[in-house]
Design a protein around this motif. Structure first.
Motif, short mmCIF file in Angstrom:
data_model
loop_
_atom_site.label_atom_id
_atom_site.label_comp_id
_atom_site.label_asym_id
_atom_site.label_seq_id
_atom_site.Cartn_x
_atom_site.Cartn_y
_atom_site.Cartn_z
N GLU A 183 0.85 -1.20 0.00
CA GLU A 183 0.00 0.00 0.00
C GLU A 183 0.88 1.24 0.00
O GLU A 183 2.02 1.21 0.46
N VAL A 184 0.32 2.29 -0.57
CA VAL A 184 1.04 3.56 -0.63
C VAL A 184 0.02 4.68 -0.45
O VAL A 184 -1.13 4.57 -0.89
N GLU A 185 0.44 5.73 0.23
CA GLU A 185 -0.42 6.90 0.38
C GLU A 185 -0.23 7.79 -0.85
O GLU A 185 0.90 8.03 -1.28
N ILE A 186 -1.35 8.24 -1.42
CA ILE A 186 -1.30 9.14 -2.57
C ILE A 186 -1.91 10.48 -2.17
O ILE A 186 -2.54 10.59 -1.11
N ASP A 187 -1.71 11.50 -3.01
CA ASP A 187 -2.09 12.86 -2.65
C ASP A 187 -3.59 13.10 -2.55
O ASP A 187 -4.05 13.78 -1.66
N ASN A 188 -4.35 12.56 -3.48
CA ASN A 188 -5.79 12.81 -3.55
C ASN A 188 -6.51 11.58 -4.07
O ASN A 188 -5.89 10.64 -4.56
N GLU A 189 -7.84 11.65 -4.03
CA GLU A 189 -8.65 10.57 -4.57
C GLU A 189 -8.52 10.51 -6.09
O GLU A 189 -8.66 11.53 -6.76
N THR A 241 -3.22 5.75 -12.17
CA THR A 241 -4.19 6.57 -11.45
C THR A 241 -4.33 7.91 -12.16
O THR A 241 -3.34 8.47 -12.65
N LEU A 242 -5.55 8.39 -12.23
CA LEU A 242 -5.82 9.73 -12.75
C LEU A 242 -6.23 10.59 -11.57
O LEU A 242 -7.30 10.40 -10.99
N VAL A 243 -5.32 11.49 -11.18
CA VAL A 243 -5.57 12.40 -10.06
C VAL A 243 -5.39 13.82 -10.58
O VAL A 243 -4.33 14.16 -11.11
N GLN A 244 -6.43 14.62 -10.44
CA GLN A 244 -6.40 16.03 -10.86
C GLN A 244 -5.82 16.18 -12.28
O GLN A 244 -4.85 16.90 -12.50
N LYS A 245 -6.39 15.46 -13.24
CA LYS A 245 -6.04 15.53 -14.66
C LYS A 245 -4.63 15.05 -14.99
O LYS A 245 -4.11 15.32 -16.05
N LYS A 246 -3.99 14.33 -14.06
CA LYS A 246 -2.64 13.83 -14.30
C LYS A 246 -2.60 12.33 -14.08
O LYS A 246 -2.98 11.83 -13.02
N LYS A 280 5.16 -2.88 -7.23
CA LYS A 280 5.56 -2.58 -5.84
C LYS A 280 5.03 -1.22 -5.41
O LYS A 280 5.44 -0.68 -4.39
N LEU A 281 4.13 -0.66 -6.21
CA LEU A 281 3.52 0.66 -5.99
C LEU A 281 4.56 1.78 -5.91
O LEU A 281 4.43 2.73 -5.14
N ILE A 282 5.57 1.65 -6.74
CA ILE A 282 6.57 2.71 -6.89
C ILE A 282 6.26 3.43 -8.19
O ILE A 282 6.03 2.80 -9.23
N LYS A 283 6.26 4.76 -8.15
CA LYS A 283 5.99 5.55 -9.36
C LYS A 283 7.06 5.29 -10.40
O LYS A 283 8.25 5.23 -10.08
N GLU A 284 6.60 5.12 -11.64
CA GLU A 284 7.52 4.91 -12.77
C GLU A 284 7.06 5.77 -13.93
O GLU A 284 5.87 5.97 -14.11
N LYS A 285 8.01 6.24 -14.71
CA LYS A 285 7.65 6.89 -15.97
C LYS A 285 7.25 5.78 -16.94
O LYS A 285 7.93 4.76 -17.03
N ARG A 286 6.14 5.99 -17.62
CA ARG A 286 5.64 4.95 -18.53
C ARG A 286 4.81 5.65 -19.59
O ARG A 286 4.05 6.56 -19.32
N ASP A 287 4.95 5.19 -20.81
CA ASP A 287 4.20 5.76 -21.93
C ASP A 287 2.72 5.47 -21.78
O ASP A 287 2.33 4.36 -21.42
N LYS A 288 1.89 6.47 -22.08
CA LYS A 288 0.43 6.32 -21.94
C LYS A 288 -0.13 5.23 -22.84
O LYS A 288 -1.24 4.74 -22.59
N PHE A 289 0.62 4.80 -23.84
CA PHE A 289 0.21 3.71 -24.72
C PHE A 289 -0.13 2.45 -23.91
O PHE A 289 -0.96 1.65 -24.31
N TYR A 290 0.52 2.26 -22.77
CA TYR A 290 0.35 1.04 -21.98
C TYR A 290 -0.88 1.06 -21.06
O TYR A 290 -1.18 0.06 -20.43
N ARG A 291 -1.58 2.19 -20.99
CA ARG A 291 -2.82 2.22 -20.20
C ARG A 291 -3.87 1.35 -20.88
O ARG A 291 -4.11 1.49 -22.07
N ASP A 292 -4.50 0.48 -20.12
CA ASP A 292 -5.58 -0.35 -20.65
C ASP A 292 -6.90 0.36 -20.37
O ASP A 292 -7.49 0.20 -19.30
N ASP A 293 -7.35 1.13 -21.34
CA ASP A 293 -8.54 1.97 -21.16
C ASP A 293 -9.82 1.18 -20.96
O ASP A 293 -10.84 1.74 -20.56
N HIS A 294 -9.80 -0.11 -21.21
CA HIS A 294 -11.01 -0.93 -21.04
C HIS A 294 -10.99 -1.73 -19.73
O HIS A 294 -11.96 -2.41 -19.42
N SER A 295 -9.91 -1.63 -18.97
CA SER A 295 -9.77 -2.46 -17.77
C SER A 295 -10.76 -2.11 -16.66
O SER A 295 -11.02 -2.95 -15.80
#
Length: 155
Positions: free
Chosen positions: A48-54, A69-74, A81-96
């Motif tokens: 688990e990790v604490e994030i800034d907003n819902e 996660t989409l938080v405040q348009k970002k 391991k719930l560590i932030k990584e830079k990743r191309d938006k191509f890999y988002r599964d918009d149907h998941s």
């Protein structure tokens, strides 16, 4: 509460993994759970990790057991391991995060169609269902309620 299945089980020994957002004690938490199919579908928190907003949305990744996660348009990607990584938006599964189609019946049952087969089940507080998602290639479902989550095995 929000959730997304980030790994679907392919066999009994292969545990599904879900990412869940919860707000607890004023904190915004992103939690990864493994669902142990060999132990009565018991939820086991992996990380688990604490994030800034819902987050507005949660999405699975196409290739990794991570969560977007989409938080405040970002959009932010968190790896397995719930560590932030830079990743191309191509890999988002918009149907998941698309729920399986279901219907609430007047008799308090939920009707769902899976692989050309119709199932009905009862669940307490069925009107609070916000989504139903597949956890496996078979009949294992993840039911997201307004304030709870359940695993359901269809027979």
């Amino acid at each position: 509460m929000k959730a997304v299945v980030i790994h679907r089980s392919e066999k009994l020994e292969d545990s599904p993994i879900v990412a869940v957002y919860r707000r607890l004690n004023g904190k915004h938490l992103l939690i990864l759970y493994e669902i142990d199919r060999m132990d009565k579908n018991r939820f086991k928190a992996i990380k688990e990790v604490e994030i800034d907003n819902e987050p507005i949305r949660l999405l699975a990744d196409r290739n990794k057991n991570g969560v977007w996660t989409l938080v405040q348009k970002k959009w932010t990607f968190y790896n397995a391991k719930l560590i932030k990584e830079k990743r191309d938006k191509f890999y988002r599964d918009d149907h998941s995060n698309k729920t399986l189609p279901y219907r609430l019946e007047s008799d308090g049952k939920v009707k769902i169609q899976l692989k050309n087969e119709s199932f009905q089940f009862e669940i307490a507080d069925y009107e609070n269902i916000t989504g139903i998602y597949s956890l496996s290639d078979g009949n294992l479902l993840f039911v997201l309620l307004k304030n709870d989550i359940k695993v359901l095995v269809l027979k």
